[in-house]
Design a protein around this motif. Structure first.
Motif, PDB file in Angstrom:
ATOM      1  N   ALA A  92     -37.845  23.516 -23.633  1.00 31.10           N
ATOM      2  CA  ALA A  92     -37.831  24.499 -22.547  1.00 31.10           C
ATOM      3  C   ALA A  92     -37.849  23.779 -21.201  1.00 31.10           C
ATOM      4  CB  ALA A  92     -39.037  25.418 -22.661  1.00 31.10           C
ATOM      5  N   THR A  93     -37.186  24.389 -20.247  1.00 30.06           N
ATOM      6  CA  THR A  93     -37.178  23.844 -18.891  1.00 30.06           C
ATOM      7  C   THR A  93     -37.647  24.929 -17.936  1.00 30.06           C
ATOM      8  OG1 THR A  93     -34.855  24.467 -18.640  1.00 30.06           O
ATOM      9  CG2 THR A  93     -35.307  22.200 -19.315  1.00 30.06           C
ATOM     10  N   LEU A  94     -38.274  24.504 -16.854  1.00 33.93           N
ATOM     11  CA  LEU A  94     -38.751  25.431 -15.840  1.00 33.93           C
ATOM     12  C   LEU A  94     -37.542  26.076 -15.170  1.00 33.93           C
ATOM     13  CD1 LEU A  94     -41.084  26.622 -14.186  1.00 33.93           C
ATOM     14  CD2 LEU A  94     -40.922  24.641 -12.695  1.00 33.93           C
ATOM     15  N   GLN A  95     -37.415  27.378 -15.323  1.00 39.34           N
ATOM     16  CA  GLN A  95     -36.280  28.116 -14.779  1.00 39.34           C
ATOM     17  C   GLN A  95     -36.557  28.564 -13.345  1.00 39.34           C
ATOM     18  OE1 GLN A  95     -33.507  28.598 -16.508  1.00 39.34           O
ATOM     19  NE2 GLN A  95     -32.424  29.834 -15.017  1.00 39.34           N
ATOM     20  N   ASN A  96     -37.774  29.106 -13.130  1.00 39.13           N
ATOM     21  CA  ASN A  96     -38.085  29.650 -11.819  1.00 39.13           C
ATOM     22  C   ASN A  96     -39.599  29.774 -11.667  1.00 39.13           C
ATOM     23  OD1 ASN A  96     -37.698  30.767  -9.313  1.00 39.13           O
ATOM     24  ND2 ASN A  96     -36.240  32.320 -10.031  1.00 39.13           N
ATOM     25  N   THR A  97     -40.065  29.749 -10.429  1.00 34.73           N
ATOM     26  CA  THR A  97     -41.463  30.009 -10.121  1.00 34.73           C
ATOM     27  C   THR A  97     -41.517  31.253  -9.248  1.00 34.73           C
ATOM     28  OG1 THR A  97     -42.009  27.662 -10.224  1.00 34.73           O
ATOM     29  CG2 THR A  97     -43.543  29.067  -9.058  1.00 34.73           C
ATOM     30  N   TYR A  98     -42.345  32.198  -9.658  1.00 29.59           N
ATOM     31  CA  TYR A  98     -42.464  33.471  -8.957  1.00 29.59           C
ATOM     32  C   TYR A  98     -43.854  33.587  -8.347  1.00 29.59           C
ATOM     33  CZ  TYR A  98     -38.383  34.862 -11.681  1.00 29.59           C
ATOM     34  OH  TYR A  98     -37.142  34.932 -12.260  1.00 29.59           O
ATOM     35  N   LYS A  99     -43.901  34.167  -7.167  1.00 35.80           N
ATOM     36  CA  LYS A  99     -45.172  34.514  -6.529  1.00 35.80           C
ATOM     37  C   LYS A  99     -45.313  36.020  -6.690  1.00 35.80           C
ATOM     38  CE  LYS A  99     -48.242  32.763  -3.504  1.00 35.80           C
ATOM     39  NZ  LYS A  99     -49.157  31.737  -3.853  1.00 35.80           N
ATOM     40  N   ALA A 100     -46.348  36.454  -7.400  1.00 30.63           N
ATOM     41  CA  ALA A 100     -46.500  37.882  -7.673  1.00 30.63           C
ATOM     42  C   ALA A 100     -47.947  38.298  -7.496  1.00 30.63           C
ATOM     43  CB  ALA A 100     -46.029  38.196  -9.091  1.00 30.63           C
ATOM     44  N   ARG A 101     -48.129  39.575  -7.223  1.00 31.56           N
ATOM     45  CA  ARG A 101     -49.471  40.140  -7.081  1.00 31.56           C
ATOM     46  C   ARG A 101     -49.929  40.720  -8.417  1.00 31.56           C
ATOM     47  NH1 ARG A 101     -51.107  39.926  -2.119  1.00 31.56           N
ATOM     48  NH2 ARG A 101     -49.709  40.127  -0.364  1.00 31.56           N
ATOM     49  N   ILE A 102     -51.231  40.605  -8.658  1.00 34.65           N
ATOM     50  CA  ILE A 102     -51.831  41.164  -9.860  1.00 34.65           C
ATOM     51  C   ILE A 102     -51.897  42.675  -9.678  1.00 34.65           C
ATOM     52  CG2 ILE A 102     -53.892  41.240 -11.305  1.00 34.65           C
ATOM     53  CD1 ILE A 102     -54.503  38.371 -10.308  1.00 34.65           C
ATOM     54  N   THR A 103     -51.281  43.405 -10.599  1.00 34.74           N
ATOM     55  CA  THR A 103     -51.284  44.860 -10.510  1.00 34.74           C
ATOM     56  C   THR A 103     -52.389  45.502 -11.349  1.00 34.74           C
ATOM     57  OG1 THR A 103     -49.659  45.017 -12.289  1.00 34.74           O
ATOM     58  CG2 THR A 103     -48.818  44.990 -10.031  1.00 34.74           C
ATOM     59  N   ASN A 104     -52.844  44.775 -12.369  1.00 34.97           N
ATOM     60  CA  ASN A 104     -53.890  45.301 -13.241  1.00 34.97           C
ATOM     61  C   ASN A 104     -54.509  44.138 -14.016  1.00 34.97           C
ATOM     62  OD1 ASN A 104     -55.572  47.141 -14.447  1.00 34.97           O
ATOM     63  ND2 ASN A 104     -54.017  48.023 -15.783  1.00 34.97           N
ATOM     64  N   LYS A 105     -55.699  44.390 -14.515  1.00 36.00           N
ATOM     65  CA  LYS A 105     -56.386  43.422 -15.372  1.00 36.00           C
ATOM     66  C   LYS A 105     -56.894  44.170 -16.597  1.00 36.00           C
ATOM     67  CE  LYS A 105     -59.581  40.973 -13.322  1.00 36.00           C
ATOM     68  NZ  LYS A 105     -60.599  40.411 -12.439  1.00 36.00           N
ATOM     69  N   THR A 106     -56.699  43.591 -17.769  1.00 41.09           N
ATOM     70  CA  THR A 106     -57.264  44.203 -18.971  1.00 41.09           C
ATOM     71  C   THR A 106     -58.092  43.176 -19.718  1.00 41.09           C
ATOM     72  OG1 THR A 106     -55.236  43.740 -20.188  1.00 41.09           O
ATOM     73  CG2 THR A 106     -55.517  45.975 -19.368  1.00 41.09           C
ATOM     74  N   GLU A 107     -59.148  43.693 -20.294  1.00 43.52           N
ATOM     75  CA  GLU A 107     -60.054  42.858 -21.072  1.00 43.52           C
ATOM     76  C   GLU A 107     -60.345  43.598 -22.360  1.00 43.52           C
ATOM     77  OE1 GLU A 107     -64.402  40.804 -20.475  1.00 43.52           O
ATOM     78  OE2 GLU A 107     -64.028  42.746 -19.541  1.00 43.52           O
ATOM     79  N   ARG A 108     -60.337  42.909 -23.445  1.00 41.06           N
ATOM     80  CA  ARG A 108     -60.669  43.517 -24.729  1.00 41.06           C
ATOM     81  C   ARG A 108     -61.754  42.657 -25.365  1.00 41.06           C
ATOM     82  NH1 ARG A 108     -57.309  46.985 -27.907  1.00 41.06           N
ATOM     83  NH2 ARG A 108     -57.037  47.786 -25.830  1.00 41.06           N
ATOM     84  N   GLN A 109     -62.905  43.248 -25.518  1.00 47.60           N
ATOM     85  CA  GLN A 109     -64.018  42.573 -26.184  1.00 47.60           C
ATOM     86  C   GLN A 109     -64.161  43.143 -27.579  1.00 47.60           C
ATOM     87  OE1 GLN A 109     -65.895  40.034 -25.178  1.00 47.60           O
ATOM     88  NE2 GLN A 109     -64.892  39.917 -23.188  1.00 47.60           N
ATOM     89  N   TYR A 110     -64.182  42.280 -28.544  1.00 57.42           N
ATOM     90  CA  TYR A 110     -64.366  42.716 -29.917  1.00 57.42           C
ATOM     91  C   TYR A 110     -65.777  42.399 -30.366  1.00 57.42           C
ATOM     92  CZ  TYR A 110     -59.352  43.382 -30.231  1.00 57.42           C
ATOM     93  OH  TYR A 110     -58.078  43.824 -30.032  1.00 57.42           O
ATOM     94  N   ARG A 111     -66.075  42.824 -31.541  1.00 60.49           N
ATOM     95  CA  ARG A 111     -67.409  42.579 -32.079  1.00 60.49           C
ATOM     96  C   ARG A 111     -67.588  41.123 -32.458  1.00 60.49           C
ATOM     97  NH1 ARG A 111     -67.776  47.879 -35.911  1.00 60.49           N
ATOM     98  NH2 ARG A 111     -67.252  49.319 -34.259  1.00 60.49           N
ATOM     99  N   TYR A 112     -68.739  40.843 -32.962  1.00 64.67           N
ATOM    100  CA  TYR A 112     -69.106  39.502 -33.382  1.00 64.67           C
ATOM    101  C   TYR A 112     -68.046  38.904 -34.314  1.00 64.67           C
ATOM    102  CZ  TYR A 112     -71.869  35.832 -35.557  1.00 64.67           C
ATOM    103  OH  TYR A 112     -72.306  34.633 -36.029  1.00 64.67           O
ATOM    104  N   MET A 113     -67.743  37.647 -34.141  1.00 68.43           N
ATOM    105  CA  MET A 113     -66.805  36.867 -34.952  1.00 68.43           C
ATOM    106  C   MET A 113     -65.349  37.313 -34.784  1.00 68.43           C
ATOM    107  SD  MET A 113     -68.491  34.483 -36.500  1.00 68.43           S
ATOM    108  CE  MET A 113     -67.503  33.956 -37.872  1.00 68.43           C
ATOM    109  N   SER A 114     -65.019  38.037 -33.760  1.00 65.02           N
ATOM    110  CA  SER A 114     -63.640  38.416 -33.484  1.00 65.02           C
ATOM    111  C   SER A 114     -63.311  38.022 -32.052  1.00 65.02           C
ATOM    112  CB  SER A 114     -63.445  39.919 -33.646  1.00 65.02           C
ATOM    113  OG  SER A 114     -63.651  40.301 -34.968  1.00 65.02           O
TER     114      SER A 114
END
Length: 174
Positions: free
Chosen positions: A100-122
């Motif tokens: 793979a080769t670097l095609q492009n670098t983009y400057k973008a704003r974060i529109t959302n953040k998601t986090e998923r926490q699972y139970r123990y050992m996951s």
């Protein structure tokens, strides 16, 4: 004596293959940021399954000759397949990143953040969401980055074009 050594070697390989298969699949964790992660996983995981089937079929007479107590060889084939899936996913990630080769670098704003926490050992996950060229892009990232960045912050993203067709995104560390 020689048969006993073969028995021990094959026993170790077959019985540990689910563990090293899972460990290698986890180690190849960059798959989530691919443009087509499922196609990549099915292709390289499928290659691993097919090759494990062919190799385990060739090894079957040796294993059955060494250990006459083996009644159900299909379980050993399954163990072997799990190991090969992990090996080929890791090899696919490394091969893809080398081609793979670097095609492009983009400057973008974060529109959302998601986090998923699972139970123990996951495992859970943390994702940052962006819009680049009017297309949504999700990047899985480490928890420290996810906690540090806020919605509306600007980040640099690198887009890598692969010769084998599995393009992917990476957060630019600069």
């Amino acid at each position: 004596m020689k048969d006993k050594v073969l028995y021990i070697i094959f026993g170790i390989i077959f019985m540990l293959s689910p563990f090293y298969g899972i460990a290698l699949a986890i180690w190849a964790g960059d798959i989530e940021n691919y443009v087509t992660p499922y196609k990549f996983s099915f292709l390289f995981g499928g290659i691993g399954v097919v090759l494990s089937y062919l190799i385990s079929s060739k090894l079957k007479p040796i294993v059955l000759r060494v250990n006459k107590k083996v009644k159900d060889y299909s379980q050993l084939k399954l163990f072997f397949a799990m190991g090969f899936i992990g090996i080929f996913l890791l090899m696919g990630v490394k091969f893809n990143s080398l081609n793979a080769t670097l095609q492009n670098t983009y400057k973008a704003r974060i529109t959302n953040k998601t986090e998923r926490q699972y139970r123990y050992m996951s495992a859970g996950y943390n994702k940052l969401h962006f819009v680049i060229n009017n297309r949504p892009v999700e990047i899985r990232c480490h928890r420290k980055i996810w906690e540090k960045e806020n919605i509306g912050d600007s980040m640099s993203l690198d887009f890598y074009k692969s010769k084998i067709g599995f393009d992917y995104w990476k957060l630019n560390k600069k």
